[in-house]
Design a protein around this motif. Sequence first.
Motif, PDB file in Angstrom:
ATOM      1  N   ASP A  14       2.266   3.931  -5.805  1.00  0.00           N
ATOM      2  CA  ASP A  14       0.634   2.890  -5.719  1.00  0.00           C
ATOM      3  C   ASP A  14       0.583   2.197  -4.436  1.00  0.00           C
ATOM      4  O   ASP A  14      -0.371   1.927  -4.492  1.00  0.00           O
ATOM      5  CB  ASP A  14       1.438   2.193  -6.968  1.00  0.00           C
ATOM      6  N   TRP A  15       1.450   2.982  -3.038  1.00  0.00           N
ATOM      7  CA  TRP A  15       0.989   2.163  -1.915  1.00  0.00           C
ATOM      8  C   TRP A  15      -0.555   2.172  -1.844  1.00  0.00           C
ATOM      9  O   TRP A  15      -1.190   0.886  -1.166  1.00  0.00           O
ATOM     10  CB  TRP A  15       1.218   3.060  -1.135  1.00  0.00           C
ATOM     11  N   ARG A  16      -1.519   2.654  -2.069  1.00  0.00           N
ATOM     12  CA  ARG A  16      -3.033   2.844  -1.934  1.00  0.00           C
ATOM     13  C   ARG A  16      -3.994   1.762  -2.706  1.00  0.00           C
ATOM     14  O   ARG A  16      -4.536   0.757  -2.738  1.00  0.00           O
ATOM     15  CB  ARG A  16      -3.831   3.930  -2.407  1.00  0.00           C
ATOM     16  N   GLU A  17      -2.603   1.337  -4.180  1.00  0.00           N
ATOM     17  CA  GLU A  17      -3.504   0.632  -5.008  1.00  0.00           C
ATOM     18  C   GLU A  17      -3.064  -1.034  -4.088  1.00  0.00           C
ATOM     19  O   GLU A  17      -3.820  -2.080  -4.151  1.00  0.00           O
ATOM     20  CB  GLU A  17      -3.308   0.192  -6.365  1.00  0.00           C
ATOM     21  N   LYS A  22      -4.340  -6.427  -2.163  1.00  0.00           N
ATOM     22  CA  LYS A  22      -4.076  -7.302  -0.665  1.00  0.00           C
ATOM     23  C   LYS A  22      -5.069  -7.270  -0.484  1.00  0.00           C
ATOM     24  O   LYS A  22      -5.659  -8.980   0.132  1.00  0.00           O
ATOM     25  CB  LYS A  22      -3.070  -6.684  -0.430  1.00  0.00           C
ATOM     26  N   ALA A  23      -5.911  -6.236   0.312  1.00  0.00           N
ATOM     27  CA  ALA A  23      -7.483  -6.243   0.946  1.00  0.00           C
ATOM     28  C   ALA A  23      -8.645  -6.879  -0.313  1.00  0.00           C
ATOM     29  O   ALA A  23      -9.247  -8.080   1.026  1.00  0.00           O
ATOM     30  CB  ALA A  23      -7.463  -5.293   1.446  1.00  0.00           C
ATOM     31  N   ALA A  24      -9.068  -6.694  -0.801  1.00  0.00           N
ATOM     32  CA  ALA A  24      -9.654  -7.666  -1.823  1.00  0.00           C
ATOM     33  C   ALA A  24      -9.339  -8.359  -2.064  1.00  0.00           C
ATOM     34  O   ALA A  24      -9.742 -10.109  -1.465  1.00  0.00           O
ATOM     35  CB  ALA A  24      -9.768  -7.018  -3.227  1.00  0.00           C
ATOM     36  N   GLU A  25      -7.977  -9.562  -2.660  1.00  0.00           N
ATOM     37  CA  GLU A  25      -7.362 -10.861  -2.531  1.00  0.00           C
ATOM     38  C   GLU A  25      -7.964 -11.485  -0.626  1.00  0.00           C
ATOM     39  O   GLU A  25      -7.729 -13.018  -1.276  1.00  0.00           O
ATOM     40  CB  GLU A  25      -5.814 -10.836  -2.898  1.00  0.00           C
ATOM     41  N   SER A  26      -7.333 -11.146  -0.101  1.00  0.00           N
ATOM     42  CA  SER A  26      -7.198 -11.379   1.255  1.00  0.00           C
ATOM     43  C   SER A  26      -9.511 -11.679   1.726  1.00  0.00           C
ATOM     44  O   SER A  26      -9.816 -12.423   2.884  1.00  0.00           O
ATOM     45  CB  SER A  26      -6.884 -10.930   2.550  1.00  0.00           C
ATOM     46  N   GLY A  27      -9.839 -11.428   1.049  1.00  0.00           N
ATOM     47  CA  GLY A  27     -11.180 -11.120   1.279  1.00  0.00           C
ATOM     48  C   GLY A  27     -11.765 -10.370   2.172  1.00  0.00           C
ATOM     49  O   GLY A  27     -12.855  -9.916   2.600  1.00  0.00           O
ATOM     50  N   LEU A  28     -11.546  -9.168   2.737  1.00  0.00           N
ATOM     51  CA  LEU A  28     -11.399  -8.536   3.683  1.00  0.00           C
ATOM     52  C   LEU A  28     -12.484  -7.193   3.357  1.00  0.00           C
ATOM     53  O   LEU A  28     -12.251  -6.707   2.325  1.00  0.00           O
ATOM     54  CB  LEU A  28     -10.351  -7.310   4.261  1.00  0.00           C
ATOM     55  N   PRO A  29     -13.433  -6.444   4.231  1.00  0.00           N
ATOM     56  CA  PRO A  29     -15.270  -6.213   3.668  1.00  0.00           C
ATOM     57  C   PRO A  29     -14.163  -5.317   3.679  1.00  0.00           C
ATOM     58  O   PRO A  29     -15.171  -4.450   5.040  1.00  0.00           O
ATOM     59  CB  PRO A  29     -15.914  -6.938   4.304  1.00  0.00           C
ATOM     60  N   LEU A  30     -13.742  -4.566   3.237  1.00  0.00           N
ATOM     61  CA  LEU A  30     -13.526  -2.677   3.412  1.00  0.00           C
ATOM     62  C   LEU A  30     -13.632  -2.691   2.267  1.00  0.00           C
ATOM     63  O   LEU A  30     -13.279  -2.590   0.881  1.00  0.00           O
ATOM     64  CB  LEU A  30     -11.635  -2.805   3.875  1.00  0.00           C
ATOM     65  N   ASP A 135       2.611  -3.342   4.631  1.00  0.00           N
ATOM     66  CA  ASP A 135       1.622  -5.063   4.873  1.00  0.00           C
ATOM     67  C   ASP A 135       1.592  -5.080   6.061  1.00  0.00           C
ATOM     68  O   ASP A 135       0.609  -5.937   6.638  1.00  0.00           O
ATOM     69  CB  ASP A 135       2.875  -6.155   3.935  1.00  0.00           C
ATOM     70  N   GLN A 136       2.044  -4.404   7.343  1.00  0.00           N
ATOM     71  CA  GLN A 136       2.177  -4.385   8.657  1.00  0.00           C
ATOM     72  C   GLN A 136       0.759  -3.745   8.960  1.00  0.00           C
ATOM     73  O   GLN A 136       0.067  -4.344   9.471  1.00  0.00           O
ATOM     74  CB  GLN A 136       3.391  -3.392   9.709  1.00  0.00           C
ATOM     75  N   ALA A 137       0.304  -2.624   7.466  1.00  0.00           N
ATOM     76  CA  ALA A 137      -0.781  -2.129   8.612  1.00  0.00           C
ATOM     77  C   ALA A 137      -2.142  -3.458   8.318  1.00  0.00           C
ATOM     78  O   ALA A 137      -3.108  -3.021   9.067  1.00  0.00           O
ATOM     79  CB  ALA A 137      -1.395  -0.763   7.132  1.00  0.00           C
TER      80      ALA A 137
END
Length: 146
Positions: A14-17, A22-30, A135-137
């Motif tokens: 589930d690495w993609r999820e 985590k990206a959504a939680e931090s508000g990254l526009p991706l 997390d590093q990515a």
Amino acid sequence: MELTVYLAGEIHSDWREQLKSKAAESGLPLTFVGPQENHDLSDAIGEKIIGSQPNNVTRDDAASGINNLRTQVLMQKADLVIALFGEKYKQWNTAMDASMALTLNKPLILIRPESLVHPLKELSNRANVTVETVDQALDVLHYIYQ
């Protein structure tokens, strides 16, 4: 600025999820795109579209052509590629996707565990960034916006 990120790599964890969440939680526009994660559909898509095949070799060939087209279209539209090499499965598709990203001149973040440093040394050397964890990515993605 919104970026589209192609998530290449093994489809069994589930690495993609994790990364998307985590990206959504931090508000990254991706926006995230990637390979077909429904393994059964991916394997059967050739027969589903062009019909029954006489054997497993031609079945795989029919599916791989359609899957390769999908990958190329989505990767060409991506701004960045993240390719994850896991330890559990053979990573032929990840290697192919990372190579395609480099051929298309897409920025590449390579995620690989310490145990794969030696076998992936040439690919790591060609990637823009090589890290060991999701997390590093994600930290690299954060840095783009700072």
